[in-house]
Motif scaffolding. Structure first.
Motif, PDB file in Angstrom:
ATOM      1  N   TRP A   1       0.792  -1.197   0.284  1.00  8.93           N
ATOM      2  CA  TRP A   1      -0.024  -0.235  -0.156  1.00  8.93           C
ATOM      3  C   TRP A   1       0.843   1.425   0.060  1.00  8.93           C
ATOM      4  O   TRP A   1       0.238   2.750   0.076  1.00  8.93           O
ATOM      5  CB  TRP A   1      -0.428  -0.068   1.225  1.00  8.93           C
ATOM      6  CG  TRP A   1      -1.844  -1.012   1.131  1.00  8.93           C
ATOM      7  CD1 TRP A   1      -3.639  -0.640   0.662  1.00  8.93           C
ATOM      8  CD2 TRP A   1      -2.143  -1.927   1.420  1.00  8.93           C
ATOM      9  NE1 TRP A   1      -4.204  -1.157   0.486  1.00  8.93           N
ATOM     10  CE2 TRP A   1      -3.755  -2.292   1.244  1.00  8.93           C
ATOM     11  CE3 TRP A   1      -1.001  -3.349   1.776  1.00  8.93           C
ATOM     12  CZ2 TRP A   1      -4.082  -3.963   1.563  1.00  8.93           C
ATOM     13  CZ3 TRP A   1      -1.904  -4.496   2.231  1.00  8.93           C
ATOM     14  CH2 TRP A   1      -3.517  -4.898   2.129  1.00  8.93           C
ATOM     15  N   SER A   2       1.527   1.249  -0.362  1.00  6.37           N
ATOM     16  CA  SER A   2       3.125   2.448  -0.951  1.00  6.37           C
ATOM     17  C   SER A   2       2.675   3.623  -1.285  1.00  6.37           C
ATOM     18  O   SER A   2       2.442   4.422  -0.652  1.00  6.37           O
ATOM     19  CB  SER A   2       4.442   1.567  -1.238  1.00  6.37           C
ATOM     20  OG  SER A   2       4.671   1.474  -2.323  1.00  6.37           O
ATOM     21  N   ASP A   3       2.102   3.204  -2.507  1.00  4.08           N
ATOM     22  CA  ASP A   3       1.175   4.569  -3.118  1.00  4.08           C
ATOM     23  C   ASP A   3      -0.323   5.013  -3.140  1.00  4.08           C
ATOM     24  O   ASP A   3      -0.332   5.153  -3.886  1.00  4.08           O
ATOM     25  CB  ASP A   3       1.894   3.914  -5.116  1.00  4.08           C
ATOM     26  CG  ASP A   3       1.144   2.743  -5.340  1.00  4.08           C
ATOM     27  OD1 ASP A   3       0.547   2.035  -4.377  1.00  4.08           O
ATOM     28  OD2 ASP A   3       0.857   2.071  -6.358  1.00  4.08           O
ATOM     29  N   ALA A   4      -0.464   3.911  -2.452  1.00  3.34           N
ATOM     30  CA  ALA A   4      -1.952   4.148  -2.205  1.00  3.34           C
ATOM     31  C   ALA A   4      -2.550   6.094  -1.252  1.00  3.34           C
ATOM     32  O   ALA A   4      -1.470   6.133  -0.414  1.00  3.34           O
ATOM     33  CB  ALA A   4      -3.018   2.663  -0.901  1.00  3.34           C
ATOM     34  N   GLU A   5      -3.091   6.306  -1.981  1.00  2.97           N
ATOM     35  CA  GLU A   5      -3.610   7.534  -1.246  1.00  2.97           C
ATOM     36  C   GLU A   5      -4.479   7.718   0.198  1.00  2.97           C
ATOM     37  O   GLU A   5      -4.503   8.956   0.574  1.00  2.97           O
ATOM     38  CB  GLU A   5      -3.719   8.772  -2.108  1.00  2.97           C
ATOM     39  CG  GLU A   5      -2.670   9.182  -2.890  1.00  2.97           C
ATOM     40  CD  GLU A   5      -2.909   9.814  -4.347  1.00  2.97           C
ATOM     41  OE1 GLU A   5      -4.623  10.644  -4.221  1.00  2.97           O
ATOM     42  OE2 GLU A   5      -3.115  10.366  -5.064  1.00  2.97           O
ATOM     43  N   GLN A   6      -5.372   6.436  -0.173  1.00  2.00           N
ATOM     44  CA  GLN A   6      -6.461   6.837   1.719  1.00  2.00           C
ATOM     45  C   GLN A   6      -6.403   4.681   1.082  1.00  2.00           C
ATOM     46  O   GLN A   6      -6.223   4.359   0.580  1.00  2.00           O
ATOM     47  CB  GLN A   6      -7.472   7.143   0.883  1.00  2.00           C
ATOM     48  CG  GLN A   6      -8.369   7.179  -1.151  1.00  2.00           C
ATOM     49  CD  GLN A   6      -9.659   7.617  -1.017  1.00  2.00           C
ATOM     50  OE1 GLN A   6      -9.981   8.735   0.146  1.00  2.00           O
ATOM     51  NE2 GLN A   6      -9.601   7.703  -2.007  1.00  2.00           N
ATOM     52  N   ASP A   7      -7.437   5.018   2.524  1.00  2.00           N
ATOM     53  CA  ASP A   7      -7.739   3.327   2.626  1.00  2.00           C
ATOM     54  C   ASP A   7      -6.435   1.813   2.514  1.00  2.00           C
ATOM     55  O   ASP A   7      -6.478   1.543   2.340  1.00  2.00           O
ATOM     56  CB  ASP A   7      -8.236   2.484   1.449  1.00  2.00           C
ATOM     57  CG  ASP A   7      -9.977   3.574   1.766  1.00  2.00           C
ATOM     58  OD1 ASP A   7     -10.034   4.273   2.016  1.00  2.00           O
ATOM     59  OD2 ASP A   7     -10.603   3.600   0.111  1.00  2.00           O
ATOM     60  N   VAL A   8      -5.456   2.981   3.559  1.00  3.56           N
ATOM     61  CA  VAL A   8      -4.225   2.449   4.446  1.00  3.56           C
ATOM     62  C   VAL A   8      -4.839   1.353   4.930  1.00  3.56           C
ATOM     63  O   VAL A   8      -5.021   1.735   5.964  1.00  3.56           O
ATOM     64  CB  VAL A   8      -3.067   3.060   3.931  1.00  3.56           C
ATOM     65  CG1 VAL A   8      -2.259   2.506   4.795  1.00  3.56           C
ATOM     66  CG2 VAL A   8      -2.519   3.751   2.894  1.00  3.56           C
TER      67      VAL A   8
END
Length: 220
Positions: A160-167
C-alpha cells in the motif's frame, strides 16, 4: 393302554433378517427409482398403454403411502437400438451404475498448489483459484520471502505504499490473510502466523512455485 399326552409350547416366529443397507453414515433415504423396461409395442400386447401403466403405479403408491410424491420420466432411444429395455432406460436416465451397486463417493483429485508468478495465476488441485489482485500480491510478497517472517508493517509498506487513502492497519492485514488462507483451502497452512512477529510462507512438497523467465523485481 393309555397314550401319554405330549404338550408343545408355541414357537416364536423367527425375527426377520435385517435389510441390507447401502446408506453411508450421515445420509438418509429420501426415495427410490424404479426403472421399468417396456416399449409401447410390448405394453399394447399386454393390453395396456404406457400412460395407463404409469397411472396404475402412481395409484398403487398413493394407496400404500398417501403422502408419497411421484415423478415419471420417459426414456427415449434411437429406433432399432438393441439391448435390454431396462438397461436402455437406465442409460437414458443417466444411471450407469450396475444394478444393486452403490455409487462411490467422488473426491476431488489432489494435484497440489501451483503458483505462477510470471502469469499471475494460482491453481489449486488443477483449478484456478479466484484470488483478488490484492490477495495475489499478498501471497506473492510472502512467497518471495520464503522462510522469513514478514511483519505486518512491512506488508503495509510494500503493498500500500502508493495508496493515497484506505491504507490498512495491522488488524486489517490479519483479515486479508484469513481470506487468503480460506481460498487456499487444504493448503492454507503454507501461510503461517508467527506469534509476535507476523507471517511466513513455508513451502510443502506439493507446492510448486514458477518464477517466470526473469527474476521478479520484488525479489531480494
Amino acid at each position: 393302554m393309555s397314550l401319554a399326552t405330549v404338550s408343545t409350547l408355541p414357537t416364536a416366529p423367527a425375527a426377520p433378517a435385517p435389510a441390507l443397507r447401502l446408506v453411508p453414515d450421515g445420509s438418509e433415504v429420501r426415495g427410490f427409482a424404479l426403472y421399468v423396461g417396456i416399449d409401447e409395442a410390448k405394453a399394447r400386447a399386454a393390453g395396456v398403454d404406457l400412460p395407463a401403466l404409469v397411472d396404475a403405479l402412481r395409484a398403487l403408491t398413493a394407496e400404500l403411502v398417501p403422502s408419497a410424491e411421484t415423478y415419471a420420466a420417459v426414456a427415449l432411444a434411437p429406433a432399432g437400438l438393441g439391448g435390454r429395455d431396462v438397461d436402455i432406460v437406465r442409460r437414458a436416465l443417466a444411471d450407469r451404475t450396475p444394478a444393486g451397486t452403490p455409487k462411490p463417493e467422488t473426491k476431488p483429485r489432489r494435484t497440489g498448489l501451483t503458483l505462477d508468478l510470471g502469469r499471475k495465476k494460482l491453481r489449486i488441485d488443477g483449478e484456478t483459484a479466484p484470488l483478488t489482485y490484492r490477495e495475489f500480491e499478498l501471497l506473492q510478497f510472502l512467497v518471495l520471502r520464503e522462510g522469513r517472517t514478514v511483519t505486518r508493517t512491512e506488508i503495509i509498506g510494500a503493498l500500500w505504499s502508493d495508496a493515497e487513502q484506505d491504507v490498512p492497519n495491522e488488524r486489517t492485514i490479519d483479515v486479508h490473510v484469513r481470506r487468503l488462507r480460506a481460498k487456499l483451502g487444504d493448503y492454507g497452512d503454507v501461510v503461517r502466523t508467527v506469534r509476535g512477529g507476523g507471517y511466513r510462507f513455508d513451502r510443502h512438497a506439493d507446492v510448486v512455485i514458477r518464477y517466470g523467465e526473469g527474476p521478479s523485481p520484488d525479489r531480494f
